[in-house]
Write a protein that holds these residues in place. Structure first.
Motif, PDB file in Angstrom:
ATOM      1  N   GLN A 298       5.034  16.789  -7.554  1.00 17.59           N
ATOM      2  CA  GLN A 298       3.761  16.079  -7.418  1.00 17.59           C
ATOM      3  C   GLN A 298       3.986  14.570  -7.393  1.00 17.59           C
ATOM      4  OE1 GLN A 298       1.575  17.592 -10.781  1.00 17.59           O
ATOM      5  NE2 GLN A 298       0.841  19.406  -9.666  1.00 17.59           N
ATOM      6  N   GLU A 299       4.858  14.087  -8.284  1.00 15.67           N
ATOM      7  CA  GLU A 299       5.124  12.650  -8.348  1.00 15.67           C
ATOM      8  C   GLU A 299       5.822  12.164  -7.075  1.00 15.67           C
ATOM      9  OE1 GLU A 299       7.207  11.588 -11.898  1.00 15.67           O
ATOM     10  OE2 GLU A 299       5.443  11.883 -13.183  1.00 15.67           O
ATOM     11  N   ILE A 300       6.784  12.928  -6.602  1.00 15.78           N
ATOM     12  CA  ILE A 300       7.522  12.542  -5.396  1.00 15.78           C
ATOM     13  C   ILE A 300       6.589  12.494  -4.197  1.00 15.78           C
ATOM     14  CG2 ILE A 300       9.256  13.336  -3.726  1.00 15.78           C
ATOM     15  CD1 ILE A 300      10.828  14.417  -6.187  1.00 15.78           C
ATOM     16  N   TRP A 301       5.765  13.527  -4.036  1.00 15.06           N
ATOM     17  CA  TRP A 301       4.888  13.590  -2.875  1.00 15.06           C
ATOM     18  C   TRP A 301       3.842  12.479  -2.902  1.00 15.06           C
ATOM     19  CZ3 TRP A 301       5.478  15.165   1.689  1.00 15.06           C
ATOM     20  CH2 TRP A 301       4.393  15.322   2.557  1.00 15.06           C
ATOM     21  N   GLN A 302       3.271  12.211  -4.062  1.00 15.39           N
ATOM     22  CA  GLN A 302       2.278  11.144  -4.149  1.00 15.39           C
ATOM     23  C   GLN A 302       2.913   9.782  -3.862  1.00 15.39           C
ATOM     24  OE1 GLN A 302      -1.145  11.490  -4.475  1.00 15.39           O
ATOM     25  NE2 GLN A 302      -0.928   9.359  -3.797  1.00 15.39           N
ATOM     26  N   GLU A 303       4.109   9.567  -4.381  1.00 13.93           N
ATOM     27  CA  GLU A 303       4.804   8.308  -4.107  1.00 13.93           C
ATOM     28  C   GLU A 303       5.144   8.188  -2.622  1.00 13.93           C
ATOM     29  OE1 GLU A 303       7.870   6.194  -6.803  1.00 13.93           O
ATOM     30  OE2 GLU A 303       9.070   7.166  -5.248  1.00 13.93           O
ATOM     31  N   PHE A 304       5.528   9.291  -2.006  1.00 17.96           N
ATOM     32  CA  PHE A 304       5.811   9.296  -0.567  1.00 17.96           C
ATOM     33  C   PHE A 304       4.572   8.892   0.228  1.00 17.96           C
ATOM     34  CE2 PHE A 304       5.421  11.785   3.389  1.00 17.96           C
ATOM     35  CZ  PHE A 304       6.489  11.262   4.114  1.00 17.96           C
ATOM     36  N   LEU A 305       3.432   9.504  -0.080  1.00 19.95           N
ATOM     37  CA  LEU A 305       2.207   9.194   0.643  1.00 19.95           C
ATOM     38  C   LEU A 305       1.790   7.745   0.440  1.00 19.95           C
ATOM     39  CD1 LEU A 305       0.097  12.423  -0.067  1.00 19.95           C
ATOM     40  CD2 LEU A 305       1.358  11.844   2.024  1.00 19.95           C
ATOM     41  N   THR A 306       1.898   7.257  -0.785  1.00 19.41           N
ATOM     42  CA  THR A 306       1.532   5.868  -1.084  1.00 19.41           C
ATOM     43  C   THR A 306       2.438   4.889  -0.349  1.00 19.41           C
ATOM     44  OG1 THR A 306       0.718   6.516  -3.275  1.00 19.41           O
ATOM     45  CG2 THR A 306       1.231   4.179  -2.943  1.00 19.41           C
ATOM     46  N   ALA A 307       3.742   5.174  -0.369  1.00 23.40           N
ATOM     47  CA  ALA A 307       4.699   4.297   0.313  1.00 23.40           C
ATOM     48  C   ALA A 307       4.494   4.324   1.821  1.00 23.40           C
ATOM     49  CB  ALA A 307       6.123   4.717  -0.035  1.00 23.40           C
ATOM     50  N   ARG A 308       4.183   5.500   2.363  1.00 24.37           N
ATOM     51  CA  ARG A 308       3.945   5.617   3.796  1.00 24.37           C
ATOM     52  C   ARG A 308       2.717   4.816   4.207  1.00 24.37           C
ATOM     53  NH1 ARG A 308       2.715  11.297   6.871  1.00 24.37           N
ATOM     54  NH2 ARG A 308       0.907  11.149   5.511  1.00 24.37           N
ATOM     55  N   GLN A 309       1.659   4.901   3.406  1.00 21.17           N
ATOM     56  CA  GLN A 309       0.448   4.144   3.701  1.00 21.17           C
ATOM     57  C   GLN A 309       0.700   2.642   3.621  1.00 21.17           C
ATOM     58  OE1 GLN A 309      -2.480   5.294   4.854  1.00 21.17           O
ATOM     59  NE2 GLN A 309      -3.034   3.132   5.091  1.00 21.17           N
ATOM     60  N   ALA A 310       1.459   2.231   2.609  1.00 24.31           N
ATOM     61  CA  ALA A 310       1.784   0.809   2.454  1.00 24.31           C
ATOM     62  C   ALA A 310       2.609   0.302   3.640  1.00 24.31           C
ATOM     63  CB  ALA A 310       2.548   0.580   1.156  1.00 24.31           C
ATOM     64  N   LEU A 311       3.501   1.150   4.132  1.00 22.52           N
ATOM     65  CA  LEU A 311       4.327   0.773   5.289  1.00 22.52           C
ATOM     66  C   LEU A 311       3.445   0.597   6.525  1.00 22.52           C
ATOM     67  CD1 LEU A 311       7.100   0.338   6.627  1.00 22.52           C
ATOM     68  CD2 LEU A 311       7.223   2.818   6.964  1.00 22.52           C
ATOM     69  N   TYR A 312       2.538   1.547   6.768  1.00 18.80           N
ATOM     70  CA  TYR A 312       1.648   1.456   7.922  1.00 18.80           C
ATOM     71  C   TYR A 312       0.765   0.204   7.823  1.00 18.80           C
ATOM     72  CZ  TYR A 312       2.789   6.288   9.213  1.00 18.80           C
ATOM     73  OH  TYR A 312       3.421   7.436   9.589  1.00 18.80           O
ATOM     74  N   THR A 313       0.288  -0.077   6.615  1.00 11.11           N
ATOM     75  CA  THR A 313      -0.612  -1.208   6.411  1.00 11.11           C
ATOM     76  C   THR A 313       0.089  -2.536   6.679  1.00 11.11           C
ATOM     77  OG1 THR A 313      -1.836   0.048   4.753  1.00 11.11           O
ATOM     78  CG2 THR A 313      -2.146  -2.327   4.754  1.00 11.11           C
ATOM     79  N   SER A 314       1.385  -2.582   6.349  1.00 13.44           N
ATOM     80  CA  SER A 314       2.127  -3.842   6.490  1.00 13.44           C
ATOM     81  C   SER A 314       2.586  -4.109   7.915  1.00 13.44           C
ATOM     82  CB  SER A 314       3.350  -3.817   5.573  1.00 13.44           C
ATOM     83  OG  SER A 314       4.297  -2.852   6.001  1.00 13.44           O
ATOM     84  N   LEU A 315       2.522  -3.095   8.782  1.00 16.50           N
ATOM     85  CA  LEU A 315       3.008  -3.278  10.159  1.00 16.50           C
ATOM     86  C   LEU A 315       1.981  -4.006  11.030  1.00 16.50           C
ATOM     87  CD1 LEU A 315       4.654   0.216  10.774  1.00 16.50           C
ATOM     88  CD2 LEU A 315       5.794  -1.940  10.261  1.00 16.50           C
TER      89      LEU A 315
END
Length: 315
Positions: A298-315
């Protein structure tokens, strides 16, 4: 819902695979991981054929989800293990430490999905030619037995991705959602994690070994025994004995004599932190808790989704 070639191939919710680790990944860990939506693997490397059969049957009693068995192909009882996984109708096999051509065709005829672990793009091509359905590309950071090339995960994944057309699973140095995202940006379609799941409540490894993992720091592991089969170890008294022998020009026979029999069991399963062989990855330096496998996922998947969203937002 997340979907890609790995989740569809393995029929799992999350593109996360728990590695098949000696003395750590029995039916209890594998079923907990699979029930949580990832792929659990029973590690046959430390099991006799009758023990493997027992773990497979206990897994089936605990879970109806897909699972796999990891088979090191150089294992002395490999023929008996192959017979067991076919008779028990294991749906997925992860092979390692050997030539995939030897057994892949036989397993595929039985309807088994076959994934092979490699340490180079050269071996990835051989696995693809042998008919494997996917590849685990394992970098130098990984715990346990490693490739002689000493290629890091960040270098290995794009090289393997460019070399083959079948799905690539990244392994080595991955224990968090951010590391998972990095691997997938490099071309992987899934990740295999070993060290993080050794430090889980369901892992069969000894609690003293688990506690040593979560207190490990940077530089506390090293790739050792290169004259035999390279293996990444936590530094302890046994490791120091190996280094001392190697520094004096010891022969492979001398190192085999020191290694003896049951050294890994002594360390990882019985908890002898000084005289045992303690196999773990560099990423242990970033693991700070022993948690249930479901909570880890659960922790890994939530961190993955959060990091992915942050990456998209920063592009």
């Amino acid at each position: 819902m997340f979907s890609n070639r790995i989740t569809r191939l393995l029929n799992i919710t999350y593109p996360i695979i728990q590695a098949g680790m000696v003395w750590a990944s029995g039916w209890r860990l594998a079923s907990a991981v699979s029930n949580a939506g990832a792929l659990g693997i029973i590690g046959a490397g430390s099991m006799y054929p009758d023990v493997l059969k027992e773990h497979i049957r206990k897994y089936k009693a605990a879970s109806e989800q897909p699972f796999a068995v990891n088979l090191p192909l150089l294992y002395p009882d490999i023929e008996a293990h192959i017979k067991t996984v076919i008779e028990e109708k294991v749906p997925i096999i992860f092979t390692s430490a050997g030539n995939p051509k030897t057994w892949t065709g036989i397993l595929k005829k039985e309807g088994v999905i076959v994934v092979h672990v490699v340490s180079s793009s050269k071996f990835a091509l051989k696995a693809q030619e042998a008919g494997c359905d996917a590849i685990v590309a394992e970098g130098f950071e990984a715990g346990g037995h490693n490739g002689r090339e000493e290629t890091t995960t960040m270098v290995l994944i794009p090289l393997v991705k460019e070399a083959v057309h079948i799905p690539v699973i990244a392994a080595g140095g991955i224990a968090s959602g951010r590391q998972m995202l990095a691997a997938m940006v490099l071309g992987a379609e899934g990740v295999q994690m070993g060290s993080r799941f050794v430090a889980s409540e369901e892992a069969s490894s000894h609690i003293r070994f688990k506690n040593r993992i979560i207190t490990a720091g940077e530089g506390d592991t090293d790739l050792s025994l290169k004259q035999l089969t390279p293996v990444r170890l936590l530094k302890n008294q046994f490791y120091e004995q190996v280094k001392q022998l190697e520094s004096t020009g010891a022969s492979p026979a001398d190192l085999k004599a020191l290694l003896g029999h049951g050294r890994a069991k002594k360390g990882m399963f019985e908890g002898d932190l000084e005289n045992g062989e303690l196999e773990i990855g560099q990423v242990a330096a970033g693991i700070r808790s022993i948690l249930p496998a479901e909570k880890i996922l659960q922790e890994i998947w939530q961190e993955f989704l959060t990091a992915r969203q942050a990456l998209y937002t920063s592009l």
